[in-house]
Design an enzyme around this catalytic site. Structure first.
Site, mmCIF file in Angstrom:
data_model
loop_
_atom_site.group_PDB
_atom_site.id
_atom_site.type_symbol
_atom_site.label_atom_id
_atom_site.label_comp_id
_atom_site.label_asym_id
_atom_site.label_seq_id
_atom_site.Cartn_x
_atom_site.Cartn_y
_atom_site.Cartn_z
ATOM 1 N N TYR A 1 -58.523 -109.988 90.485
ATOM 2 C CA TYR A 1 -59.302 -108.750 90.423
ATOM 3 C C TYR A 1 -58.811 -107.872 89.263
ATOM 4 C CZ TYR A 1 -60.361 -103.907 91.916
ATOM 5 O OH TYR A 1 -60.743 -102.587 91.968
ATOM 6 N N ASP B 1 -53.483 -109.642 100.348
ATOM 7 C CA ASP B 1 -54.587 -108.688 100.345
ATOM 8 C C ASP B 1 -55.764 -109.358 101.053
ATOM 9 O OD1 ASP B 1 -56.870 -107.185 99.687
ATOM 10 O OD2 ASP B 1 -55.956 -106.438 97.854
ATOM 11 N N ILE C 1 -58.665 -107.927 102.335
ATOM 12 C CA ILE C 1 -59.768 -106.987 102.523
ATOM 13 C C ILE C 1 -61.125 -107.682 102.662
ATOM 14 C CG2 ILE C 1 -58.507 -105.193 101.286
ATOM 15 C CD1 ILE C 1 -60.441 -105.536 98.958
ATOM 16 N N LYS D 1 -65.016 -103.561 102.407
ATOM 17 C CA LYS D 1 -65.799 -104.781 102.209
ATOM 18 C C LYS D 1 -66.371 -105.297 103.525
ATOM 19 C CE LYS D 1 -64.243 -104.387 98.022
ATOM 20 N NZ LYS D 1 -65.082 -103.813 96.969
#
Length: 472
Positions: A144, A229, A231, A271
């Protein structure tokens, strides 16, 4: 004199990822007002199930009005000072929601949860807790683009890439982990940990059990941390199913061990629930020092009590959350298939994926040259000529030119159809132009070849044509 910190140039704002957004904002697509504008396909936002949330609010008007079910107002109670540890009701509801996403295979302790203003804040807070300025975090590529900002800008930490390859679908390997660690050592950087996104942004793939085991073994051998992570954990819409790092620790009997204290989870409702504007993020860790330090730091990025109260009511409605998660996955799967098929009609393929709000799209065959310069040339054409803002792989630190992240969940079905039509027209025009170019090159090559032939060849050819005419 201003602080020297304001001149720090590690924000990453000059990345093509952010520049594409700027171009979109100058000329945003609108079906009525600006039908020729740029369609935003660089935003990983989930708008596919927003109607489900709106329907719940219509059926449950009290929480949004800050009233209890007996219509008693709690506005004053919420508006006055609240402990930045967070509302107990919300923390309890959030950890249960996290367990529900994982099929209730693992449970989470609300005392190990630190609330933050989104996942961006959570990741930066963890960096402050784990790394000193100049220390390194290893990240698998592609990753990202915002991590260059989130992890580095104010913390002074460094990112060392773990280079993954399309040859194995960009999967993490032991050799890639070791090579990244060696590169950090060559740069005299102390490695403090590894950060992975699971499911991956931008790949749209969930990590396999093999990869997760590799990561646990790696951080164990190096005595470093692991940040997972997660999410996008609720966006897994097809097999294989999502495996949280918590499940791996539990299945390997590593809970409540020193290794588990070096594993930390980042989560958000941006998300999975499609609520990025609510700024709900969280750090989950069994490390008491990390939790204590992150809780103190969270005072610089609190989540409003009103937001916590409303979401605690939504998440506590298990009938709703169960329906939402199931329906949201179904809609993501359908939209994903729609874009993949649309791109296939143009001769463009995607990495096989099972999660996320985007596809990792292979456009290597459309490059004018197999270079990152060729990638940027193609990206600019897609932004300015085709009118689509997508993210080039170089902005995600992909080591292979020609890959792009394309989002599909932040727009209507009609807008996606239009985007695919634009892609098809663009590719067809490119193919036609390339064919004409090759034909002209062939004609020029034949012309040069003819001019270089000696005179007797033409005379012989003329004589042969005369004989052939007589024979007919």
């Amino acid at each position: 004199m201003l602080s020297a910190k304001i001149t720090c140039n590690s924000h990453g704002q000059d990345s093509s990822y952010f520049l594409g957004w700027e171009e979109y904002e100058k000329n945003p697509y609108d079906e009525v007002k600006n039908p020729n504008g740029i369609i935003q396909m660089g935003l990983a936002e989930n708008q596919l199930s927003f109607d489900l949330l709106e329907s719940w609010l219509d059926s449950n008007p009290q929480p949004a009005a800050f009233k209890k079910h007996n219509n008693q107002s709690i506005f004053k109670e919420l508006a006055l000072f609240q402990d930045y540890h967070g509302l107990p009701a919300f923390k309890n509801a959030l950890v249960k929601f996290m367990s529900e996403i994982r099929g209730n295979t693992v449970s989470f302790d609300p005392n190990n949860l630190v609330l933050t203003a989104g996942a961006t804040s959570a990741n930066e807070t963890l960096m402050f807790c784990l790394a000193n300025p100049g220390d390194a975090i290893l990240l698998p590529t592609p990753y990202y683009p915002g991590f260059d900002r989130d992890l580095k800008w104010r913390t002074g930490a460094e990112i060392v890439p773990i280079h993954c390859s399309s040859l194995n679908g960009f999967r993490i390997t032991k050799s890639a982990l070791e090579e990244a660690y060696k590169q950090a050592e060559k740069q005299n950087l102390k490695v403090k940990g590894v950060l992975v996104t699971n499911p991956s942004n931008p790949l749209g793939t969930s990590l396999s059990l093999h990869e997760l085991d590799l990561l646990v073994n790696f951080i164990s051998s190096k005595n470093i941390h692991l940040i997972s992570d997660e999410i996008y954990s609720g966006t897994v819409f097809s097999s294989p199913s999502f495996i949280s790092i918590m499940e791996v620790l539990q299945n390997r009997n590593l809970m409540n061990t020193e290794i588990s204290k070096r594993v930390h989870i980042v989560y958000s409702l941006s998300k999975d629930l499609g609520l990025p504007g609510f700024r709900i993020g969280a750090i989950y860790s069994s490390n008491e020092l990390v939790v204590a330090s992150a809780t103190k730091m969270s005072s610089f990025g609190l989540v409003s009590s009103q937001t916590q109260y409303l979401l605690s009511e939504i998440l506590s409605d298990k009938r709703f959350t169960n329906t939402y998660l199931s329906e949201n996955r179904r809609r993501l799967r359908e939209r994903h298939e729609m874009m993949v098929k649309g791109l296939q009609k143009s001769g463009i393929r995607c990495l096989q994926s099972n999660a996320g709000l985007f596809c990792w799209v292979d456009m290597r065959h459309l490059l004018s040259s197999n270079t990152f310069e060729g990638e940027m040339e193609l990206w600019k054409k897609i932004v300015y000529e085709v009118g689509l803002n997508i993210s080039p792989g170089s902005s995600c630190h992909c080591s292979e030119p020609g890959w792009f992240r394309v989002c599909f969940a932040n727009m209507s079905e009609e807008t996606l159809v239009l985007a695919m039509q634009r892609v098809t027209s663009f590719v067809e025009a490119m193919v036609k132009k390339n064919n004409q170019s090759r034909h002209q090159q062939l004609l020029k090559r034949n012309s040069r070849r003819s001019k270089s032939l000696p005179k007797w060849v033409f005379e012989l050819s003329f004589h042969q044509r005369e004989i052939a005419t007589d024979e007919r």
